[in-house]
Design a protein around this motif. Structure first.
Motif, PDB file in Angstrom:
ATOM      1  N   HIS A  40       1.034  -1.223  -0.106  1.00 39.46           N
ATOM      2  CA  HIS A  40       0.087   0.189   0.117  1.00 39.46           C
ATOM      3  C   HIS A  40       0.887   1.380  -0.182  1.00 39.46           C
ATOM      4  O   HIS A  40       0.663   2.042   0.817  1.00 39.46           O
ATOM      5  CB  HIS A  40      -0.945   0.304   1.196  1.00 39.46           C
ATOM      6  CG  HIS A  40      -1.646  -1.037   1.285  1.00 39.46           C
ATOM      7  ND1 HIS A  40      -1.117  -2.351   1.901  1.00 39.46           N
ATOM      8  CD2 HIS A  40      -2.918  -1.731   1.114  1.00 39.46           C
ATOM      9  CE1 HIS A  40      -2.053  -3.203   1.999  1.00 39.46           C
ATOM     10  NE2 HIS A  40      -3.306  -2.850   1.318  1.00 39.46           N
ATOM     11  N   GLU A  88      -3.882   1.076  -3.370  1.00 41.17           N
ATOM     12  CA  GLU A  88      -3.677  -0.385  -3.791  1.00 41.17           C
ATOM     13  C   GLU A  88      -4.711  -0.448  -4.972  1.00 41.17           C
ATOM     14  O   GLU A  88      -5.534   0.115  -5.303  1.00 41.17           O
ATOM     15  CB  GLU A  88      -4.233  -1.335  -2.707  1.00 41.17           C
ATOM     16  CG  GLU A  88      -5.685  -1.012  -2.095  1.00 41.17           C
ATOM     17  CD  GLU A  88      -6.077  -1.872  -0.938  1.00 41.17           C
ATOM     18  OE1 GLU A  88      -5.146  -2.911  -0.572  1.00 41.17           O
ATOM     19  OE2 GLU A  88      -7.052  -1.867  -0.657  1.00 41.17           O
ATOM     20  N   HIS A  95     -10.857  -7.177   1.666  1.00 42.18           N
ATOM     21  CA  HIS A  95     -10.146  -7.194   2.834  1.00 42.18           C
ATOM     22  C   HIS A  95      -9.946  -5.934   3.791  1.00 42.18           C
ATOM     23  O   HIS A  95     -10.285  -4.751   3.369  1.00 42.18           O
ATOM     24  CB  HIS A  95      -8.534  -7.686   2.701  1.00 42.18           C
ATOM     25  CG  HIS A  95      -8.058  -6.641   1.923  1.00 42.18           C
ATOM     26  ND1 HIS A  95      -8.014  -6.716   0.624  1.00 42.18           N
ATOM     27  CD2 HIS A  95      -7.349  -5.727   2.107  1.00 42.18           C
ATOM     28  CE1 HIS A  95      -7.291  -5.482   0.041  1.00 42.18           C
ATOM     29  NE2 HIS A  95      -6.975  -4.997   1.025  1.00 42.18           N
TER      30      HIS A  95
HETATM   31 ZN   LIG Z   1      -5.325  -3.590   1.307  1.00 49.20          ZN
END
Ligand SMILES: [Zn+2]
Length: 141
Positions: A40, A88, A95
């Protein structure tokens, strides 16, 4: 580059073209670097990594490309407390994130228990969950 990442990028670029975005060499490099990063990264870190592949990419191009990719829905901008935006690709399964408050590391997790519990809580209040984000700010024990 491994197989799945390559295919993932091809699919994202196809979707972007279908959506009317011109895929320049620089944009392709930025997208590829992000797809291959699982930590990220922030824009400046993404810039540093992209320059290893294509030294002509400026930070301004990285910012503009990230905004365009976000507008086309292929990447997510993550804004965690106490830090700037991180990014991302949007194609990984749902998630949630743990943020290590000491190192700034972002760790992905998914808990079926939490997913179920959220759906139950919403249902009790007469709702269906459409989307959620969960961020846990943590310190290593
Ligand atoms: Zn993530």
């Amino acid at each position: 580059m491994n197989g799945p990442a390559h295919q993932q990028i091809d699919e994202m670029e196809q979707a972007l073209r279908a959506d009317g975005m011109r895929i320049t060499r620089q944009r392709s490099a930025i997208l590829r670097v992000l797809a291959e990063s699982d930590d990220h990264p922030a824009a400046d870190e993404l810039h540093r990594r992209t320059r290893e592949m294509d030294p002509t990419v400026s930070l301004a191009t990285v910012y503009r490309t990230l905004s365009a990719l976000e507008a086309h829905g292929v990447i997510h901008r993550l804004t965690f407390e106490g830090g700037g935006a991180r990014f991302e690709t949007a194609d990984s399964p749902h998630h949630d994130h743990i943020i290590d408050m000491d190192t700034g590391a972002v760790i992905e997790f998914r808990s079926e228990k939490i997913e179920r519990l959220q759906a139950e809580i919403a249902a009790e209040l007469g709702y269906d969950v459409v989307h959620h984000k969960l961020e846990l700010y943590c310190r290593k024990r």
